[in-house]
Design a protein around this motif. Structure first.
Motif, PDB file in Angstrom:
ATOM      1  N   GLY A 124       0.853  -1.160  -0.019  1.00  0.00           N
ATOM      2  CA  GLY A 124       0.154  -0.178   0.175  1.00  0.00           C
ATOM      3  C   GLY A 124       0.795   1.249  -0.091  1.00  0.00           C
ATOM      4  N   TYR A 159       0.522   0.154  -4.225  1.00  0.00           N
ATOM      5  CA  TYR A 159      -0.269  -0.843  -5.061  1.00  0.00           C
ATOM      6  C   TYR A 159      -1.437  -1.275  -4.134  1.00  0.00           C
ATOM      7  CZ  TYR A 159       4.217  -1.063  -7.482  1.00  0.00           C
ATOM      8  OH  TYR A 159       5.419  -0.596  -8.287  1.00  0.00           O
ATOM      9  N   ASP A 160      -2.524  -0.968  -4.825  1.00  0.00           N
ATOM     10  CA  ASP A 160      -4.072  -1.540  -3.875  1.00  0.00           C
ATOM     11  C   ASP A 160      -4.166  -2.792  -4.456  1.00  0.00           C
ATOM     12  OD1 ASP A 160      -4.113   0.924  -2.847  1.00  0.00           O
ATOM     13  OD2 ASP A 160      -5.146   1.883  -4.445  1.00  0.00           O
ATOM     14  N   ARG A 161      -3.836  -3.428  -5.476  1.00  0.00           N
ATOM     15  CA  ARG A 161      -3.941  -4.593  -6.148  1.00  0.00           C
ATOM     16  C   ARG A 161      -2.746  -5.285  -6.598  1.00  0.00           C
ATOM     17  NH1 ARG A 161      -8.455  -7.458  -5.809  1.00  0.00           N
ATOM     18  NH2 ARG A 161      -8.694  -7.827  -7.880  1.00  0.00           N
ATOM     19  N   HIS A 187      -6.197 -10.554   2.867  1.00  0.00           N
ATOM     20  CA  HIS A 187      -6.468  -9.576   2.185  1.00  0.00           C
ATOM     21  C   HIS A 187      -6.990  -9.835   0.557  1.00  0.00           C
ATOM     22  CE1 HIS A 187      -4.173  -7.251   4.821  1.00  0.00           C
ATOM     23  NE2 HIS A 187      -3.317  -8.029   5.087  1.00  0.00           N
ATOM     24  N   ARG A 242      -7.445  -7.346  -2.168  1.00  0.00           N
ATOM     25  CA  ARG A 242      -6.142  -6.821  -2.597  1.00  0.00           C
ATOM     26  C   ARG A 242      -5.268  -7.673  -3.491  1.00  0.00           C
ATOM     27  NH1 ARG A 242      -2.645  -3.457   1.336  1.00  0.00           N
ATOM     28  NH2 ARG A 242      -1.838  -2.917  -0.494  1.00  0.00           N
TER      29      ARG A 242
END
Length: 389
Positions: free
Chosen positions: A170, A174-176, A196, A199
């Motif tokens: 994060g 990088y959220d995904r 998570h 994500r």
């Protein structure tokens, strides 16, 4: 208001005095006796280790290895109050739809495991691949491994490390992202996917871990029960190291931290036993590659902290061990790896979408067979890229 973690460049330090001390210790080694013809049957082969230690003391160039490491950009981040060191290489210029990818190592290694594959993943077009398969690659050293300082307040489990990695990704924007790992890194990647799932787009592993089943074994398929029996047999003959790590890691840490030859013996035996090398460890690794890993453990003093993670993982609630991964999961089962799980087990414990059986490689496949490993990750993650969505 939450403050974004501090992220700064990091260069592994060179200490000539430390290297001089290492060489003096190597030259002053007090060697144990060994029965004639014992070879590797009782553990590390004395004759092989003597030759390796002579090379280590007289010829190995640690400064050259540090220079090679410097070609991969490294950083340090304050994540959750812990200093995490990591490699971060963005996809080659002009790449479209690059997928962020976190690579998680295990024991007895560090980000060393992925050195060879980072260029293949970030710039596939320069290595015979499709530029559209490029990744932004992040390779942390777990706390207490490699260049990441050891936690002093408490022991961290794979669940704790997965939480740190999610925060790190994060902080990098990088959220995904995808994740891949082997050995303990396989567990870390698993918990990233479990905790998570919003994500992690997909998770790739090279092993299914040590089998754990809370129910009646009769509920399992025959091939699963056979695998459990094989795992128990392997533990009885090959698992003494893990029992020591899990129960009394600090006792072993005194000797392994004080003796570079003891440290080398502890690590080299696993490199040989767990690799697809036919009994010749230098078929999979050059002397300089072996010594790069062992010297890293020596100069960072992390053998004790790396072993203590087994103790932390041994305390994980069994409920956690039986959770099913619903994030799309893939596996590459390399022929020289340990305890290769049957498909029935992978289907039982994950949302299985991919299984491959590469022709070569072992427990450290990313280092042993970087081209095969990189090709495997490119293929598996292709459907989960941003451009594909």
């Amino acid at each position: 208001m939450t403050t974004a973690p501090r992220i700064e460049p990091f260069t592994p330090p060179a200490d000539p005095a430390q290297l001089a001390d290492l060489r003096a210790r190597l030259r002053a080694t007090r060697w144990p006796d060994a029965p004639d013809g014992a070879g590797w049957s009782l553990g590390t082969d004395a004759d092989y280790l003597r030759g390796l230690v002579t090379y280590w003391a007289e010829e190995f160039d640690w400064a050259a290895d540090l220079a090679a490491q410097a070609r991969l950009p490294r950083f340090t981040a304050d994540v959750g109050g812990r200093d995490v060191r990591f490699v971060h290489v963005r996809a080659a210029e002009g790449s479209r739809g690059a997928l962020p990818l976190l690579l998680a190592h295990g024991w007895p290694d560090s980000s060393w495991r992925y050195r060879k594959v980072v260029p293949l993943l970030t710039d596939p077009g320069a290595h015979g691949g499709d530029p559209a398969d490029a990744f932004d690659v992040v390779v942390p050293d777990m706390p207490g491994y490699g260049w990441s300082p050891a936690p002093r307040d408490r022991l961290l489990s794979s669940i704790d490390v997965a939480a740190l990695y999610a925060e790190l990704m994060g902080a990098l924007g990088y959220d995904r992202f995808g994740t891949a790992g082997g050995d303990i890194g396989s567990h870390v990647s698993r918990y990233l996917a479990l905790d998570h799932p919003d994500r992690v787009v997909a998770v790739h592993r090279t092993d299914g871990g040590v089998p754990v089943w809370a129910g009646d074994l009769a509920e399992l398929a025959a091939e699963e029960r056979e695998w459990f029996a094989a795992a128990a047999a392997w533990g009885a003959t090959e698992g003494a190291y893990a029992a020591m790590h899990r129960t009394r890691p600090q006792t072993a840490a005194f000797g392994l931290t004080d003796s570079p030859v003891g440290l080398a013996a502890w690590i080299i035996e696993k490199l040989r036993a767990w690799s697809d090398c036919g009994g010749d460890v230098e078929r999979s690794y050059a002397k300089d590659e072996i010594l790069a890993l062992i010297t890293e453990y020596w100069v960072t003093g992390t053998i004790g902290s790396s072993m203590r993670m087994y103790h932390a993982n041994g305390a994980i609630d069994p409920v956690q061990l039986s959770r099913r991964v619903e994030v799309p999961s893939g596996f590459a089962l390399f022929p020289g790896d340990l305890l290769r799980p049957p498909r029935a087990w992978l289907e039982r414990t994950t949302n299985l979408v991919h299984v491959s059986e590469p022709p070569r490689g072992g427990h450290f496949a990313a280092f042993e067979e970087p081209e095969l490993y990189a090709a495997e990750l490119r293929e598996f993650f292709r459907p989960y890229r941003p451009a594909a969505g």
